[in-house]
Each structure stands twice: as structure tokens, then as C-alpha cells.
Design a protein around this motif. Structure first.
Motif, PDB file in Angstrom:
ATOM      1  N   UNK A 128      35.036  38.067 -16.718  1.00 42.63           N
ATOM      2  CA  UNK A 128      35.624  39.323 -16.265  1.00 42.63           C
ATOM      3  C   UNK A 128      35.774  40.323 -17.395  1.00 42.63           C
ATOM      4  N   UNK A 129      36.144  39.840 -18.568  1.00 45.36           N
ATOM      5  CA  UNK A 129      36.279  40.727 -19.725  1.00 45.36           C
ATOM      6  C   UNK A 129      34.931  41.319 -20.113  1.00 45.36           C
ATOM      7  N   UNK A 130      33.904  40.484 -20.107  1.00 47.56           N
ATOM      8  CA  UNK A 130      32.562  40.952 -20.471  1.00 47.56           C
ATOM      9  C   UNK A 130      32.073  41.997 -19.471  1.00 47.56           C
ATOM     10  N   UNK A 131      32.344  41.756 -18.199  1.00 43.85           N
ATOM     11  CA  UNK A 131      31.963  42.737 -17.166  1.00 43.85           C
ATOM     12  C   UNK A 131      32.656  44.082 -17.396  1.00 43.85           C
ATOM     13  N   UNK A 175      51.368  29.553 -17.968  1.00 42.74           N
ATOM     14  CA  UNK A 175      51.373  28.905 -16.665  1.00 42.74           C
ATOM     15  C   UNK A 175      50.101  29.072 -15.875  1.00 42.74           C
ATOM     16  N   UNK A 176      49.361  30.161 -16.110  1.00 41.37           N
ATOM     17  CA  UNK A 176      48.065  30.353 -15.477  1.00 41.37           C
ATOM     18  C   UNK A 176      47.340  31.474 -16.216  1.00 41.37           C
ATOM     19  N   UNK A 177      46.131  31.812 -15.751  1.00 44.16           N
ATOM     20  CA  UNK A 177      45.356  32.900 -16.343  1.00 44.16           C
ATOM     21  C   UNK A 177      45.155  33.976 -15.280  1.00 44.16           C
ATOM     22  N   UNK A 178      46.132  34.871 -15.101  1.00 40.70           N
ATOM     23  CA  UNK A 178      46.015  35.902 -14.051  1.00 40.70           C
ATOM     24  C   UNK A 178      44.922  36.916 -14.383  1.00 40.70           C
ATOM     25  N   UNK A 179      43.940  37.017 -13.514  1.00 36.43           N
ATOM     26  CA  UNK A 179      42.788  37.876 -13.768  1.00 36.43           C
ATOM     27  C   UNK A 179      43.185  39.343 -13.894  1.00 36.43           C
ATOM     28  N   UNK A 180      44.309  39.712 -13.245  1.00 39.96           N
ATOM     29  CA  UNK A 180      44.748  41.106 -13.305  1.00 39.96           C
ATOM     30  C   UNK A 180      45.184  41.530 -14.713  1.00 39.96           C
ATOM     31  N   UNK A 181      45.399  40.562 -15.587  1.00 43.48           N
ATOM     32  CA  UNK A 181      45.713  40.874 -16.986  1.00 43.48           C
ATOM     33  C   UNK A 181      44.640  41.756 -17.606  1.00 43.48           C
ATOM     34  N   UNK A 182      43.400  41.556 -17.178  1.00 43.08           N
ATOM     35  CA  UNK A 182      42.282  42.275 -17.775  1.00 43.08           C
ATOM     36  C   UNK A 182      42.322  43.770 -17.490  1.00 43.08           C
TER      37      UNK A 182
END
Length: 450
Positions: A91-94, A62-69
Motif C-alpha cells: 500500500x505504501x509503494x502504491x 495490536x494490528x497494522x491498520x491500513x488507514x495509517x498510510x
């Protein structure tokens, strides 16, 4: 399939589904990883995600929640189409999380060596030719990548006496780490996908990645007629095998006095080749080099080249109706590809072109329109292409709503001996989901004329 242990109990995020994401998630699950899948499409509309859920794989849709990272992932396997500027990827690379594409997984588990093919144009034709030559030479090849089955799916079934022939995009090659083909091919490099890569330099480096990990025991087949591909050849440690339609090469594939040669050995006459176009001759030379390096005999190579008339949607001969020859080149999604298609014909051409407007003009195609007797345009770029047609002095220019309507109009303007060519010079996405859909509509419209 190699039973590798490096992913056991590792937390891995598969970002984006489609075929490659589904295959990667299932494979990692088999390899003992704790897999989470994240796809933008809602679960209720996402049968692929539902299937993974039934396998016991965690699915977030449904979406790509950034908090997953922040959940402690040790690796992300991303869909090649997701750009690196996407917040989840950047965000993952950071955070220092490695990001790969599914091709890297395929290499890690494969018992079979790879022949990898990339380039701006000619990838699919070259990949198909290499596969067909190895097949004719009884080398038990498998085909994968953009042209066939998902690489990680093919790799699970491949054995060490087979070879995986794989078409690779710049998107896929940006996400490799250890991937190392036994033979790699770089057909050419031109401006493309800059909306994804941002710069020409990044695009070129992605293509160069195909040879990045190769050693002197491997082979890099490259276009010696192009300065950029020749420069990339200097960066690899692989054994270099050039091809050229302009000069003779002692260590590669070339044309001399109307014959194809490989390292001084005559293979066959150019006039016996079924596939039209000088650009296809480049693809043929690259494929011949790969076949010879794979110990395919000349008889098998000739067998393929005397009957192979093209890949579907890539300058594909469709039908001859009352002396008119119809060709489907829907894969020509840029000016360069359409220009090469136009250069393949000496007969008068009725050109069907148009599609997604990416903001560019079409002045570059004007010199290639000299044998175009009529231009039928459609899609967002219809007006721009008509302007190019007028600049080329084309007397008959008409705009229509879509490809289906263009076919009978083109036929009505044609005469015996003419070529009716769909070569859009544009992506399809303004009107059609894929260039394949666009090409199929053209083919169906041609058959309706009968």
C-alpha cells in the motif's frame, strides 16, 4: 555520528519493532523526525514499544491498520522480516511512499566506512573472519548487522578511523537507497528465501544491491567459481576482486599448491588453517581479500586463521567425548548448507537432521550421505529425511522427538573416531524459536553426556 538534517520535521512510520525497529525509531526521534511506530504485538506484551512511548514517540500496537498510510508519511522504515507483499508495504509503494530498512539509516549517519558481506551461505563466518583479522591488525573494527549489534546503533558510536563490518541479508538489502560499502563481499548465491522474495530473480537482485552504488574507488569481492556471482560482478562499477578455490587469479585470492595467495603474494599454508571444510576455504579467501584491501598484514591474518575454529552454530566444534567429536551446525537451515557440512568430514558421521517442512524433498542431499553411518531425524521433515537416508543406503536410521533426545541416541550408536554432527538441513521453527535455540539445546545435551 553525522548530524544529518534531512529528517527534521518529517513524518516517518517505523513498521515492525524488534531490535532494528527500536533503534531506528529512537535514532529518527533524535534526528528531529515525527515518528510513529506500528507493531503487531499488543502494547501490554510489548516492552520495546512501551520504552519508545516513554521517549515521547507515538506508538500504535495490536494490528497494522491500513488507514495509517493516509496520515501523510514521507518515509517508512520497515523491519527486514516484513515481506513486500504485506498490505502495509504494498500500500505504501502504491502511494509513492519510499520504503527503506534500518541499514540505510545506519549508512546515512555513519562517520565510519562499511565492509558489507552477503551471500546465501557463509555470511556469518566471513563477517566474523573479517572482523577478527581487522582486530588482529589493530584497525579498530566494529561488527554489526545480523551477527552483532543493530547497524544504526553501531553507526551512532563509530568514528571515521574505524570500520563497520556488517553482515547483510537479502531482506535488508532490498531496502537500501544510497548505502555504499567501501568493500563488499558476495560469497555465493543459491536458491533461498523464495517464500519471501517470490522469485529467484528478485532474490538475486537483492543480493546484487550490495554493490549497486559502489564506484571504482570501492571494491567488490566475489566468488569467481560461481557463474551467477561472476555475472553480478559485471554489473557493478566497483573495482573487482575475485576469489577462487579452483583457479589462480592475478587480481584476487586463490589457492595454489596448498597455499593461500592474494594477488600473487603467499599468505599461508592451507594445512595450518584451523577451520574445517572446503566451503570454509571459500569464506577464508573472501576474508583474506578484504583484510589485505584494508592493509592488514599477513602475520595478523595467519594469527586468526590458525586459531579460528568457527562461529557458534556454524560447524562449531563443541566437545570431544571418548573419541567422538561433536559439531554444532544448527545454522544449516537448508540442504546446501548441510551438504557442505557433510563434505567437511572424512570420518564416519552420525547425522542429526530435521525441522520445518517447507514442502521440498531431500533427494539433493543423498549424494552427500555416503560417509553417514547413522541418521537420527526429528521434526516435521523426519519422514522425508529418513526416505533420503534409505535412498543413500544408510543402515541405521532412527526417529526421535527432538534434538535433545537425538544426542544420547547418536552417542549410543557411535564409536571412537566418529563425528556426531547436528546439521538439520531445515529451519527450526517447527520446534524452536530460532536456530540458535536449537543449537544451544544440542550443546547442552552434549555436555550432559560427560
Amino acid at each position: 555520528m553525522k548530524q544529518i538534517k534531512q529528517y527534521v520535521h518529517k513524518k516517518i512510520l517505523v513498521l515492525g519493532l524488534a531490535k532494528s525497529g527500536v533503534s531506528a525509531a529512537s535514532l529518527l526521534h533524535k534526528l528531529g523526525a515525527f515518528v510513529t511506530v506500528n507493531d503487531y504485538k499488543p502494547l501490554s506484551e510489548n516492552p520495546e514499544a512501551q520504552g519508545l512511548l516513554e521517549q515521547g514517540i507515538k506508538v500504535i500496537c495490536g494490528d497494522h491498520p491500513i488507514e495509517l498510510l493516509d496520515e501523510g508519511f514521507e518515509l517508512i522504515v520497515k523491519n527486514p522480516g516484513i515481506p513486500y507483499r504485506n498490505p502495509m508495504i504494498s500500500g505504501a509503494i502504491e502511494r509513492g511512499i519510499p520504503v527503506i530498512t534500518e541499514v540505510e539509516l545506519a549508512y546515512q549517519i555513519s562517520e565510519a566506512p562499511f565492509i558489507g558481506i552477503t551471500g546465501t551461505n557463509g555470511k556469518t563466518t566471513t563477517t566474523t573472519l573479517v572482523f577478527e583479522m581487522l582486530e588482529a591488525g589493530k584497525k579498530s573494527p566494529l561488527i554489526a548487522g545480523n551477527i552483532g549489534t543493530v547497524a544504526s546503533g553501531v553507526a551512532q558510536k563509530a568514528t571515521d578511523n574505524q570500520t563497520i563490518v556488517i553482515e547483510l541479508s537479502s531482506f535488508q538489502l532490498m531496502g537500501i537507497d544510497t548505502f555504499k560499502p567501501k568493500i563488499s563481499i558476495l560469497t555465493n548465491i543459491y536458491d533461498a528465501h523464495l517464500d519471501y522474495h517470490g522469485t529467484r530473480e528478485e532474490y538475486e537482485q537483492a543480493k546484487a544491491n550490495i554493490a549497486r552504488n559502489q564506484t571504482k574507488e570501492d571494491y567488490f569481492i566475489y566468488n569467481a567459481d560461481q557463474e551467477k556471482t561472476a555475472a553480478i560482478a559485471l554489473e557493478t562499477k566497483a573495482s573487482l576482486v575475485p576469489f577462487s578455490i579452483e583457479k589462480q587469479l592475478a587480481n584476487g585470492a586463490y589457492v595454489k599448491d596448498g597455499f593461500i595467495y592474494f594477488k600473487g603474494e603467499e599468505i599461508m599454508a592451507v594445512e595450518d588453517i584451523a577451520l574445517p571444510g572446503s566451503h570454509n576455504l571459500e569464506n577464508i579467501l573472501a576474508a583474506v581479500a578484504a583484510a589485505k584491501l584494508s592493509s592488514v598484514d599477513n602475520k595478523a591474518i595467519r594469527q586468526v586463521l590458525t586459531i579460528f575454529t568457527g562461529v557458534k552454530h556454524r560447524l562449531q566444534f563443541v566437545e570431544s567425548i571418548n573419541g567422538r567429536s561433536f559439531f554444532n551446525d544448527s545454522k544449516a537451515t537448508n540442504i546446501l548448507a548441510a551438504s557442505k557440512a557433510l563434505s567437511a568430514f572424512e570420518a564416519p558421521v552420525i547425522l542429526l537432521a530435521g525441522g520445518l517442512d517447507r514442502g521440498n524433498g531431500f533427494a539433493e542431499i543423498v549424494p552427500y550421505l555416503t560417509n553417514v553411518k547413522a541418521l537420527i531425524t526429528f521434526g516435521e521433515t523426519s519422514g522425508k529425511l529418513q526416505e533420503a537416508g534409505r535412498a543413500a543406503g544408510i543402515k541405521i536410521i532412527e526417529g526421535v522427538d527432538n534434538v535433545e533426545k537425538a544426542v544420547p541416541v547418536a552417542y549410543g550408536l557411535s564409536a571412537p573416531g566418529d563425528v556426531i554432527l547436528l546439521s538439520p538441513a531445515c529451519a527450526s521453527w517447527d520446534q524452536y524459536k530460532t536456530f540458535e535455540v536449537r543449537g544451544d539445546i544440542f550443546i547442552n545435551a552434549v555436555h550432559k553426556l560427560k
